[in-house]
Design an enzyme around this catalytic site. Sequence first.
Site, PDB file in Angstrom:
ATOM      1  N   ASP A 163       4.134   5.938 -12.057  1.00  0.00           N
ATOM      2  CA  ASP A 163       5.340   5.877 -10.909  1.00  0.00           C
ATOM      3  C   ASP A 163       4.618   7.180 -10.675  1.00  0.00           C
ATOM      4  O   ASP A 163       4.593   8.493 -10.624  1.00  0.00           O
ATOM      5  CB  ASP A 163       6.346   5.846 -12.477  1.00  0.00           C
ATOM      6  CG  ASP A 163       8.063   6.134 -11.258  1.00  0.00           C
ATOM      7  OD1 ASP A 163       7.638   6.971  -9.616  1.00  0.00           O
ATOM      8  OD2 ASP A 163       8.995   5.901 -11.789  1.00  0.00           O
ATOM      9  N   GLU A 179      -0.250   3.372  -8.274  1.00  0.00           N
ATOM     10  CA  GLU A 179       0.132   1.914  -8.015  1.00  0.00           C
ATOM     11  C   GLU A 179       0.034   1.715 -10.385  1.00  0.00           C
ATOM     12  O   GLU A 179      -1.669   1.951 -10.727  1.00  0.00           O
ATOM     13  CB  GLU A 179      -1.533   1.413  -7.177  1.00  0.00           C
ATOM     14  CG  GLU A 179      -0.635  -0.251  -7.664  1.00  0.00           C
ATOM     15  CD  GLU A 179       0.911  -0.491  -6.890  1.00  0.00           C
ATOM     16  OE1 GLU A 179       0.961  -0.705  -5.821  1.00  0.00           O
ATOM     17  OE2 GLU A 179       1.233  -0.965  -8.286  1.00  0.00           O
ATOM     18  N   ASP A 212       9.047  -1.890  -2.229  1.00  0.00           N
ATOM     19  CA  ASP A 212       9.758  -3.112  -3.116  1.00  0.00           C
ATOM     20  C   ASP A 212      11.384  -2.669  -1.751  1.00  0.00           C
ATOM     21  O   ASP A 212      11.180  -1.831  -2.203  1.00  0.00           O
ATOM     22  CB  ASP A 212       9.932  -2.503  -4.097  1.00  0.00           C
ATOM     23  CG  ASP A 212       8.510  -3.016  -5.047  1.00  0.00           C
ATOM     24  OD1 ASP A 212       7.770  -4.087  -4.515  1.00  0.00           O
ATOM     25  OD2 ASP A 212       7.771  -2.610  -6.210  1.00  0.00           O
TER      26      ASP A 212
HETATM   27  C1  SAM Z   1       5.619  -4.475  -2.380  1.00  0.00           C
HETATM   28  S1  SAM Z   1       4.049  -3.996  -2.578  1.00  0.00           S
HETATM   29  C2  SAM Z   1       3.306  -2.926  -0.998  1.00  0.00           C
HETATM   30  C3  SAM Z   1       1.651  -2.456  -1.919  1.00  0.00           C
HETATM   31  C4  SAM Z   1       1.495  -2.358  -0.474  1.00  0.00           C
HETATM   32  N1  SAM Z   1       1.696  -0.829  -0.153  1.00  0.00           N
HETATM   33  C5  SAM Z   1       1.104  -3.260   1.531  1.00  0.00           C
HETATM   34  O1  SAM Z   1       1.501  -2.675   1.664  1.00  0.00           O
HETATM   35  O2  SAM Z   1       0.645  -4.188   0.774  1.00  0.00           O
HETATM   36  C6  SAM Z   1       5.283  -2.717  -3.395  1.00  0.00           C
HETATM   37  C7  SAM Z   1       3.971  -1.516  -3.883  1.00  0.00           C
HETATM   38  O3  SAM Z   1       4.936  -0.711  -5.438  1.00  0.00           O
HETATM   39  C8  SAM Z   1       4.100  -0.381  -5.657  1.00  0.00           C
HETATM   40  N2  SAM Z   1       5.377   0.347  -6.858  1.00  0.00           N
HETATM   41  C9  SAM Z   1       6.546   0.074  -7.024  1.00  0.00           C
HETATM   42  N3  SAM Z   1       7.258   0.850  -7.289  1.00  0.00           N
HETATM   43  C10 SAM Z   1       6.343   1.925  -7.524  1.00  0.00           C
HETATM   44  C11 SAM Z   1       6.481   3.952  -8.404  1.00  0.00           C
HETATM   45  N4  SAM Z   1       7.670   4.126  -8.687  1.00  0.00           N
HETATM   46  N5  SAM Z   1       5.420   4.080  -7.402  1.00  0.00           N
HETATM   47  C12 SAM Z   1       4.256   3.347  -7.346  1.00  0.00           C
HETATM   48  N6  SAM Z   1       3.688   2.601  -6.881  1.00  0.00           N
HETATM   49  C13 SAM Z   1       5.380   1.599  -7.247  1.00  0.00           C
HETATM   50  C14 SAM Z   1       4.302  -2.047  -6.816  1.00  0.00           C
HETATM   51  O4  SAM Z   1       3.363  -2.439  -8.307  1.00  0.00           O
HETATM   52  C15 SAM Z   1       3.598  -2.734  -5.629  1.00  0.00           C
HETATM   53  O5  SAM Z   1       2.528  -2.863  -5.580  1.00  0.00           O
END
Ligand code: SAM
Length: 258
Positions: A137, A110, A159
């Site tokens: 990432d 994260e 996302d």
């Molecule tokens: C919409 S949020 C959902 C968070 C959590 N999984 C939930 O269901 O409450 C998406 C999360 O994915 C993380 N994220 C986005 N792209 C990512 C990547 N390439 N690698 C790791 N995390 C990522 C973002 O920082 C964000 O916290």
Amino acid sequence: MASPRERLPMPAPPPISDDGPARDTPERAFFGRRKGHKLRAHQSDLIAHLLPRLSLDISAAAPPRLTTLFGPQTGRLQIQQVRIEVGFGGGEHLIAEAAAHPQTGFIGCEPYVNGMAKILAQIEARGLSNLRLFAGDASELLAWAPAGSLKRIDLIHPDPWPKRRHWKRRFVQDATIAAMTRVLGDGGEFRFVCDIDHYVAWTLEHLMRSRDFTWAAERADDWRLPWPGYTMTRYGAKATREGRRATYLVFRKNSSGV
Ligand SMILES: C[S@@+](CC[C@H](N)C(=O)[O-])C[C@H]1O[C@@H](n2cnc3c(N)ncnc32)[C@H](O)[C@@H]1O
């Protein structure tokens, strides 16, 4: 017998805003927020002192077996397998899984610092020893992990990037599927939860054209309902409040040579 692919209808993509052509070449880069509101003093302390102890250093080569990342679990059950959760957000699902499966090692990924601070507080409060963290990432983490080293990869409410010109930013791409194929062992799983129908259809389409995965669903409830033991996340709860229903997809990696 018909395969689930033949028997199950794919959710139809709803109309989506189309504001420009998507580029053919997917870029792998992180596009989300890394920082939110100011951290409280204890959270800053956890980031400064606990995070370095639990963080993976992917500038160094990965150990041949990722189970060794979790060290000898003195007086505890030995780690048998390793899983990754991509974008754990506030960590609700990851913490519950780590507490429920002490013989599994978990790597939480994260880049969002406030999410990292939240999970560190939970790790400290619950004394969990089977969690490691990567504040970057997830595609870099997948590139680092040795072939066949993972049992499962979870992507929960990623996302959604609903605009066509941003689809290339979605985590599910042919390149990330190839990376997951490499790092999952035979029978390893990719689990995906999402409340955005277009991303669900996108993921089904991408995974089902891959020869390396089989969609494990046998009946409609397998994708309509969470799997047993599933812990709802913050984004899942928000989707429910706003009247969106999540879809739960489990893909199993085929044995090599299948
Ligand atoms: C919409 S949020 C959902 C968070 C959590 N999984 C939930 O269901 O409450 C998406 C999360 O994915 C993380 N994220 C986005 N792209 C990512 C990547 N390439 N690698 C790791 N995390 C990522 C973002 O920082 C964000 O916290």
